[in-house]
Design a protein around this motif. Structure first.
Motif, mmCIF file in Angstrom:
data_model
loop_
_atom_site.group_PDB
_atom_site.id
_atom_site.type_symbol
_atom_site.label_atom_id
_atom_site.label_comp_id
_atom_site.label_asym_id
_atom_site.label_seq_id
_atom_site.Cartn_x
_atom_site.Cartn_y
_atom_site.Cartn_z
ATOM 1 N N PHE A 38 0.857 -1.196 0.000
ATOM 2 C CA PHE A 38 0.000 0.000 0.000
ATOM 3 C C PHE A 38 0.891 1.244 0.000
ATOM 4 C CE2 PHE A 38 -2.448 -3.396 2.184
ATOM 5 C CZ PHE A 38 -3.394 -3.587 1.196
ATOM 6 N N ASN A 39 1.637 1.376 -1.075
ATOM 7 C CA ASN A 39 2.748 2.323 -1.154
ATOM 8 C C ASN A 39 2.552 3.396 -2.226
ATOM 9 O OD1 ASN A 39 5.429 3.129 -0.399
ATOM 10 N ND2 ASN A 39 6.263 2.095 -2.199
ATOM 11 N N PRO A 40 1.440 4.144 -2.210
ATOM 12 C CA PRO A 40 0.393 4.234 -1.192
ATOM 13 C C PRO A 40 -0.845 3.422 -1.581
ATOM 14 C CG PRO A 40 0.186 6.080 -2.667
ATOM 15 C CD PRO A 40 1.340 5.254 -3.184
ATOM 16 N N VAL A 41 -1.816 3.368 -0.646
ATOM 17 C CA VAL A 41 -3.108 2.757 -0.923
ATOM 18 C C VAL A 41 -3.806 3.578 -2.004
ATOM 19 C CG1 VAL A 41 -4.271 4.081 0.906
ATOM 20 C CG2 VAL A 41 -5.228 1.888 0.139
ATOM 21 N N HIS A 42 -4.525 2.881 -2.909
ATOM 22 C CA HIS A 42 -5.243 3.602 -3.964
ATOM 23 C C HIS A 42 -6.616 2.969 -4.180
ATOM 24 C CE1 HIS A 42 -4.170 0.299 -6.665
ATOM 25 N NE2 HIS A 42 -2.888 0.497 -6.413
ATOM 26 N N VAL A 43 -7.399 3.563 -5.079
ATOM 27 C CA VAL A 43 -8.789 3.126 -5.236
ATOM 28 C C VAL A 43 -8.880 1.703 -5.772
ATOM 29 C CG1 VAL A 43 -9.706 5.455 -5.476
ATOM 30 C CG2 VAL A 43 -8.945 4.212 -7.516
ATOM 31 N N GLY A 44 -7.869 1.237 -6.499
ATOM 32 C CA GLY A 44 -7.885 -0.146 -6.958
ATOM 33 C C GLY A 44 -7.902 -1.119 -5.799
ATOM 34 N N HIS A 45 -7.077 -0.842 -4.775
ATOM 35 C CA HIS A 45 -7.084 -1.682 -3.571
ATOM 36 C C HIS A 45 -8.469 -1.676 -2.923
ATOM 37 C CE1 HIS A 45 -2.618 -0.382 -3.312
ATOM 38 N NE2 HIS A 45 -2.642 -1.616 -3.775
ATOM 39 N N LEU A 46 -9.046 -0.497 -2.815
ATOM 40 C CA LEU A 46 -10.298 -0.355 -2.074
ATOM 41 C C LEU A 46 -11.471 -0.987 -2.811
ATOM 42 C CD1 LEU A 46 -9.777 3.332 -0.912
ATOM 43 C CD2 LEU A 46 -9.378 1.241 0.398
ATOM 44 N N ILE A 47 -11.502 -0.844 -4.140
ATOM 45 C CA ILE A 47 -12.571 -1.472 -4.923
ATOM 46 C C ILE A 47 -12.496 -2.985 -4.784
ATOM 47 C CG2 ILE A 47 -13.355 -1.904 -7.289
ATOM 48 C CD1 ILE A 47 -12.627 1.032 -7.893
ATOM 49 N N LEU A 48 -11.290 -3.525 -4.822
ATOM 50 C CA LEU A 48 -11.105 -4.968 -4.677
ATOM 51 C C LEU A 48 -11.547 -5.438 -3.287
ATOM 52 C CD1 LEU A 48 -9.983 -7.497 -6.086
ATOM 53 C CD2 LEU A 48 -7.752 -6.922 -5.114
ATOM 54 N N ALA A 49 -11.118 -4.726 -2.254
ATOM 55 C CA ALA A 49 -11.494 -5.101 -0.890
ATOM 56 C C ALA A 49 -13.003 -5.010 -0.689
ATOM 57 C CB ALA A 49 -10.768 -4.206 0.110
ATOM 58 N N GLU A 50 -13.612 -3.963 -1.200
ATOM 59 C CA GLU A 50 -15.062 -3.795 -1.066
ATOM 60 C C GLU A 50 -15.814 -4.901 -1.800
ATOM 61 O OE1 GLU A 50 -18.787 -1.720 -0.146
ATOM 62 O OE2 GLU A 50 -16.811 -1.941 0.778
ATOM 63 N N HIS A 51 -15.312 -5.289 -2.955
ATOM 64 C CA HIS A 51 -15.961 -6.365 -3.718
ATOM 65 C C HIS A 51 -16.003 -7.647 -2.890
ATOM 66 C CE1 HIS A 51 -17.071 -8.680 -7.319
ATOM 67 N NE2 HIS A 51 -16.279 -9.619 -6.819
ATOM 68 N N PHE A 52 -14.878 -8.029 -2.302
ATOM 69 C CA PHE A 52 -14.841 -9.255 -1.513
ATOM 70 C C PHE A 52 -15.668 -9.128 -0.234
ATOM 71 C CE2 PHE A 52 -11.074 -10.368 -4.054
ATOM 72 C CZ PHE A 52 -11.354 -11.701 -4.310
ATOM 73 N N ALA A 53 -15.699 -7.939 0.344
ATOM 74 C CA ALA A 53 -16.430 -7.744 1.600
ATOM 75 C C ALA A 53 -17.941 -7.768 1.405
ATOM 76 C CB ALA A 53 -16.011 -6.429 2.254
ATOM 77 N N THR A 54 -18.402 -7.469 0.201
ATOM 78 C CA THR A 54 -19.851 -7.348 -0.022
ATOM 79 C C THR A 54 -20.408 -8.358 -1.017
ATOM 80 O OG1 THR A 54 -19.498 -5.667 -1.745
ATOM 81 C CG2 THR A 54 -19.807 -4.881 0.511
ATOM 82 N N ARG A 55 -19.547 -9.068 -1.724
ATOM 83 C CA ARG A 55 -20.025 -9.988 -2.755
ATOM 84 C C ARG A 55 -19.442 -11.392 -2.593
ATOM 85 N NH1 ARG A 55 -19.860 -4.953 -4.830
ATOM 86 N NH2 ARG A 55 -21.560 -4.290 -6.221
ATOM 87 N N SER A 56 -19.132 -11.741 -1.367
ATOM 88 C CA SER A 56 -18.653 -13.091 -1.073
ATOM 89 C C SER A 56 -19.165 -13.469 0.311
ATOM 90 C CB SER A 56 -17.118 -13.139 -1.121
ATOM 91 O OG SER A 56 -16.551 -12.499 0.006
ATOM 92 N N ASP A 57 -18.691 -14.599 0.822
ATOM 93 C CA ASP A 57 -19.129 -15.044 2.144
ATOM 94 C C ASP A 57 -18.293 -14.447 3.267
ATOM 95 O OD1 ASP A 57 -16.800 -16.382 1.578
ATOM 96 O OD2 ASP A 57 -17.468 -18.314 2.361
ATOM 97 N N LEU A 58 -17.473 -13.439 2.959
ATOM 98 C CA LEU A 58 -16.616 -12.830 3.969
ATOM 99 C C LEU A 58 -17.373 -11.751 4.737
ATOM 100 C CD1 LEU A 58 -13.365 -12.452 1.828
ATOM 101 C CD2 LEU A 58 -13.977 -14.310 3.395
ATOM 102 N N ALA A 59 -17.175 -11.726 6.042
ATOM 103 C CA ALA A 59 -17.808 -10.696 6.867
ATOM 104 C C ALA A 59 -17.066 -9.370 6.743
ATOM 105 C CB ALA A 59 -17.837 -11.144 8.330
ATOM 106 N N GLU A 60 -15.749 -9.449 6.605
ATOM 107 C CA GLU A 60 -14.917 -8.241 6.512
ATOM 108 C C GLU A 60 -13.698 -8.562 5.654
ATOM 109 O OE1 GLU A 60 -13.674 -6.741 10.333
ATOM 110 O OE2 GLU A 60 -15.590 -7.257 11.257
ATOM 111 N N VAL A 61 -13.014 -7.498 5.247
ATOM 112 C CA VAL A 61 -11.700 -7.632 4.621
ATOM 113 C C VAL A 61 -10.735 -6.734 5.374
ATOM 114 C CG1 VAL A 61 -10.321 -7.164 2.556
ATOM 115 C CG2 VAL A 61 -12.552 -8.269 2.335
ATOM 116 N N TRP A 62 -9.614 -7.311 5.772
ATOM 117 C CA TRP A 62 -8.569 -6.545 6.452
ATOM 118 C C TRP A 62 -7.426 -6.311 5.486
ATOM 119 C CZ3 TRP A 62 -8.043 -9.499 11.804
ATOM 120 C CH2 TRP A 62 -9.287 -9.441 12.477
ATOM 121 N N LEU A 63 -6.995 -5.068 5.372
ATOM 122 C CA LEU A 63 -5.869 -4.709 4.524
ATOM 123 C C LEU A 63 -4.608 -4.769 5.384
ATOM 124 C CD1 LEU A 63 -8.516 -3.321 3.294
ATOM 125 C CD2 LEU A 63 -6.927 -1.912 2.002
#
Length: 224
Positions: A38-63
């Motif tokens: 995350f050097n630095p964190v960008h919107v690509g990271h966040l879109i990916l994390a949000e996708h897994f957090a809301t469209r899979s069986d995961l309760a959360e995603v930790w970066l």
């Protein structure tokens, strides 16, 4: 006066201790782990994390902020505390995303299996799932204690454009998940900042403000 009736069960009553043993175990909470510099964190990271957090069986995603990837040189890394702070800023208003600093307190270089062992010790009720890009999958057998990783953890793989996935037969716990990917790199963002170019919409606004401050400070120091 009507007669009251009560029904007495013919089953033997369980003692409190036996009742506890007979109760079903609570379902574990599944949390996805997205490792990165995350050097630095960008919107690509966040879109990916949000996708897994809301469209899979995961309760959360930790970066998980990595201080040093054993396969990468550390020369171009921004300070780790700063990178962690920017991830915290980026996810501050999203209850399903979290900045995880555990690797900053572990021995260097950072090995995924050591991080997972430490996380499971701290969070025994959580079932952790690895989130990795398809470009990392072929090299996974070379990771430290890869046999344990493949045996003990589910792994969700998101395909990378232009990178074909290998044969998944050796990876029985790997599941391919289609996710939106943006062709944005932290290298591109750092180079844009060095050249004084805009990074608007590439990073969250709060991160952009701080990146510009850091970039301007670095430029002032260079001129002195």
């Amino acid at each position: 006066m009507p007669r009251s009736w009560c029904v007495i069960s013919s089953r033997p009553r369980l003692s409190p201790s036996r009742m506890m043993l007979a109760s079903p175990a609570p379902a574990s909470r599944r949390v996805g782990l997205l490792f990165g510099s995350f050097n630095p964190v960008h919107v690509g990271h966040l879109i990916l994390a949000e996708h897994f957090a809301t469209r899979s069986d995961l309760a959360e995603v930790w970066l998980v902020v990595s201080p040093q990837n054993p396969f990468k040189a550390a020369a171009d890394l921004l300070p780790e505390a700063q990178r962690l702070h920017w991830v915290e800023l980026a996810v501050a208003e999203n209850p399903r995303l979290r900045a995880e600093p555990i690797e900053l307190s572990l021995p260097r270089p950072s090995y995924t299996i050591a991080t997972l062992d430490a996380l499971r010790e701290r969070h025994p009720a959580v079932e952790f799932v690895l989130l990795i890009g398809g470009d990392n999958l072929p090299g996974l057998p070379r990771w430290q204690h890869a046999d344990r990783l493949l045996a003990e953890f589910d792994i969700y793989v998101y395909p990378r454009p232009g990178t074909p996935l290998p044969d998944l037969a050796p990876f029985p716990r790997v599941q391919v998940v289609q996710a939106p990917l943006l062709d944005i790199s932290a290298t591109y963002i750092r180079e844009s900042l060095r050249r004084g170019l805009s990074v608007r919409y590439l990073v969250p606004p709060a991160v952009e403000r701080e990146l510009l401050t850091v970039s301007l400070s670095a430029s002032d120091s260079a001129r002195k």
